[in-house]
Design a protein around this motif. Structure first.
Motif, PDB file in Angstrom:
ATOM      1  N   LEU A   1      55.111 -12.703  72.962  1.00 22.24           N
ATOM      2  CA  LEU A   1      54.675 -13.450  74.134  1.00 22.24           C
ATOM      3  C   LEU A   1      53.640 -12.585  74.830  1.00 22.24           C
ATOM      4  O   LEU A   1      53.914 -11.431  75.166  1.00 22.24           O
ATOM      5  CB  LEU A   1      55.845 -13.735  75.075  1.00 22.24           C
ATOM      6  CG  LEU A   1      56.868 -14.789  74.650  1.00 22.24           C
ATOM      7  CD1 LEU A   1      57.616 -14.421  73.391  1.00 22.24           C
ATOM      8  CD2 LEU A   1      57.842 -15.033  75.786  1.00 22.24           C
ATOM      9  N   ARG A   2      52.456 -13.145  75.027  1.00 23.86           N
ATOM     10  CA  ARG A   2      51.366 -12.392  75.644  1.00 23.86           C
ATOM     11  C   ARG A   2      50.550 -13.316  76.526  1.00 23.86           C
ATOM     12  O   ARG A   2      50.546 -14.539  76.337  1.00 23.86           O
ATOM     13  CB  ARG A   2      50.486 -11.765  74.570  1.00 23.86           C
ATOM     14  CG  ARG A   2      49.884 -12.834  73.656  1.00 23.86           C
ATOM     15  CD  ARG A   2      48.695 -12.349  72.890  1.00 23.86           C
ATOM     16  NE  ARG A   2      48.179 -13.362  71.992  1.00 23.86           N
ATOM     17  CZ  ARG A   2      47.401 -14.385  72.346  1.00 23.86           C
ATOM     18  NH1 ARG A   2      47.057 -14.552  73.603  1.00 23.86           N
ATOM     19  NH2 ARG A   2      46.976 -15.260  71.451  1.00 23.86           N
ATOM     20  N   PRO A   3      49.854 -12.762  77.522  1.00 29.98           N
ATOM     21  CA  PRO A   3      49.014 -13.619  78.361  1.00 29.98           C
ATOM     22  C   PRO A   3      47.953 -14.331  77.514  1.00 29.98           C
ATOM     23  O   PRO A   3      47.482 -13.798  76.512  1.00 29.98           O
ATOM     24  CB  PRO A   3      48.368 -12.626  79.333  1.00 29.98           C
ATOM     25  CG  PRO A   3      49.326 -11.486  79.378  1.00 29.98           C
ATOM     26  CD  PRO A   3      49.870 -11.378  77.974  1.00 29.98           C
ATOM     27  N   TRP A   4      47.608 -15.532  77.938  1.00 31.67           N
ATOM     28  CA  TRP A   4      46.570 -16.300  77.255  1.00 31.67           C
ATOM     29  C   TRP A   4      45.223 -15.600  77.429  1.00 31.67           C
ATOM     30  O   TRP A   4      44.960 -14.992  78.454  1.00 31.67           O
ATOM     31  CB  TRP A   4      46.497 -17.713  77.836  1.00 31.67           C
ATOM     32  CG  TRP A   4      47.652 -18.559  77.435  1.00 31.67           C
ATOM     33  CD1 TRP A   4      48.853 -18.671  78.074  1.00 31.67           C
ATOM     34  CD2 TRP A   4      47.739 -19.378  76.281  1.00 31.67           C
ATOM     35  NE1 TRP A   4      49.679 -19.524  77.385  1.00 31.67           N
ATOM     36  CE2 TRP A   4      49.023 -19.981  76.286  1.00 31.67           C
ATOM     37  CE3 TRP A   4      46.860 -19.678  75.244  1.00 31.67           C
ATOM     38  CZ2 TRP A   4      49.433 -20.867  75.294  1.00 31.67           C
ATOM     39  CZ3 TRP A   4      47.275 -20.564  74.258  1.00 31.67           C
ATOM     40  CH2 TRP A   4      48.549 -21.142  74.287  1.00 31.67           C
ATOM     41  N   SER A   5      44.354 -15.716  76.427  1.00 33.45           N
ATOM     42  CA  SER A   5      43.020 -15.122  76.493  1.00 33.45           C
ATOM     43  C   SER A   5      41.975 -16.161  76.091  1.00 33.45           C
ATOM     44  O   SER A   5      42.304 -17.147  75.425  1.00 33.45           O
ATOM     45  CB  SER A   5      42.932 -13.900  75.569  1.00 33.45           C
ATOM     46  OG  SER A   5      42.956 -14.304  74.222  1.00 33.45           O
ATOM     47  N   PRO A   6      40.716 -15.949  76.491  1.00 33.97           N
ATOM     48  CA  PRO A   6      39.658 -16.901  76.139  1.00 33.97           C
ATOM     49  C   PRO A   6      39.563 -17.169  74.635  1.00 33.97           C
ATOM     50  O   PRO A   6      39.199 -18.277  74.229  1.00 33.97           O
ATOM     51  CB  PRO A   6      38.386 -16.235  76.669  1.00 33.97           C
ATOM     52  CG  PRO A   6      38.863 -15.386  77.805  1.00 33.97           C
ATOM     53  CD  PRO A   6      40.214 -14.866  77.360  1.00 33.97           C
ATOM     54  N   GLU A   7      39.924 -16.190  73.819  1.00 33.17           N
ATOM     55  CA  GLU A   7      39.869 -16.362  72.369  1.00 33.17           C
ATOM     56  C   GLU A   7      40.862 -17.410  71.865  1.00 33.17           C
ATOM     57  O   GLU A   7      40.777 -17.859  70.732  1.00 33.17           O
ATOM     58  CB  GLU A   7      40.135 -15.034  71.656  1.00 33.17           C
ATOM     59  CG  GLU A   7      39.053 -13.990  71.883  1.00 33.17           C
ATOM     60  CD  GLU A   7      39.145 -13.304  73.242  1.00 33.17           C
ATOM     61  OE1 GLU A   7      40.233 -13.263  73.861  1.00 33.17           O
ATOM     62  OE2 GLU A   7      38.092 -12.831  73.715  1.00 33.17           O
ATOM     63  N   ASP A   8      41.812 -17.801  72.697  1.00 33.66           N
ATOM     64  CA  ASP A   8      42.819 -18.792  72.319  1.00 33.66           C
ATOM     65  C   ASP A   8      42.337 -20.236  72.468  1.00 33.66           C
ATOM     66  O   ASP A   8      43.022 -21.164  72.049  1.00 33.66           O
ATOM     67  CB  ASP A   8      44.078 -18.624  73.177  1.00 33.66           C
ATOM     68  CG  ASP A   8      44.774 -17.303  72.945  1.00 33.66           C
ATOM     69  OD1 ASP A   8      44.867 -16.877  71.776  1.00 33.66           O
ATOM     70  OD2 ASP A   8      45.226 -16.696  73.934  1.00 33.66           O
ATOM     71  N   SER A   9      41.179 -20.436  73.079  1.00 34.49           N
ATOM     72  CA  SER A   9      40.738 -21.799  73.422  1.00 34.49           C
ATOM     73  C   SER A   9      40.633 -22.733  72.224  1.00 34.49           C
ATOM     74  O   SER A   9      41.112 -23.872  72.277  1.00 34.49           O
ATOM     75  CB  SER A   9      39.402 -21.751  74.172  1.00 34.49           C
ATOM     76  OG  SER A   9      39.566 -21.086  75.400  1.00 34.49           O
TER      77      SER A   9
END
Length: 193
Positions: free
Chosen positions: A15-23
């Motif tokens: 579980l990790r914070p969302w990042s722009p690369e996840d879009s």
């Protein structure tokens, strides 16, 4: 209040914070009709996914909405659903909604990607989030987490029960945000022995 993003590990789940690369991956997951039905987010394309990710990052900065992307390592991911050249696959989201810091109570939410449903991803991720929240915010007096879902979302009832959230009652509909009656589930922090 700024909250420092953190990573949690629950077996094969990270579980990790969302990042722009996840879009791009998030936009792909939102093609699932069931996911769109049970969530209120307006993610229709990669631009919408990027806006959603930015909102999650702002939640971390404000300290009132702590959303985690849930990834599963290859060992647990069926071969036919693995993305090429990656060590993990995006399988869901869990979130701690804590707008009234110090109130003793917060809300949790989650969703699971279509390819990961039925394998225990949601209860494992929700349990990891819950355990972390009770530990990380014990000094603020967090002792109660609430989970809400529509009454017709039977799978969410099962997830809540597996993650230790007891059903506490039915809530009346509150359109347009909550068009149908809902179930409330609660989990309390473990008491010190």
């Amino acid at each position: 209040m700024h909250t420092t993003p953190t990573r949690l590990v629950a077996g094969a789940l990270t579980l990790r914070p969302w990042s722009p690369e996840d879009s791009a991956g998030l936009a792909e997951l939102y093609r699932d009709e069931a996911l769109r039905r049970w969530t209120s987010e307006a993610v229709h394309d990669e631009a919408g996914a990027a806006r959603w990710v930015t909102a999650q990052q702002r939640g971390w900065e404000a300290g009132d909405r702590l959303a985690f992307a849930v990834e599963e390592t290859w060992e647990e991911t069926p071969e036919e659903t693995r993305a090429p050249d990656t060590a993990a696959r995006l399988v869901g989201n869990v979130v701690l909604k804590y707008p009234a810091r110090g109130s003793g109570s917060a809300e949790v939410g989650y969703w699971t990607a279509a390819h990961a449903r039925g394998r225990g991803v949601a209860p494992r991720a929700l349990t990891a989030l819950t355990d972390w929240a009770f530990t990380a915010f014990a000094h603020e007096g967090l002792t109660r987490l609430e989970l809400l879902h529509q009454v017709d979302n039977v799978a969410s009832c099962r997830v809540a029960e597996k993650a230790g959230f007891a059903w506490t009652g039915t809530l009346p509909a509150a359109p347009p945000t909550f068009p149908l009656d809902g179930h409330a589930h609660v989990r309390r922090a473990p008491t010190a022995a």
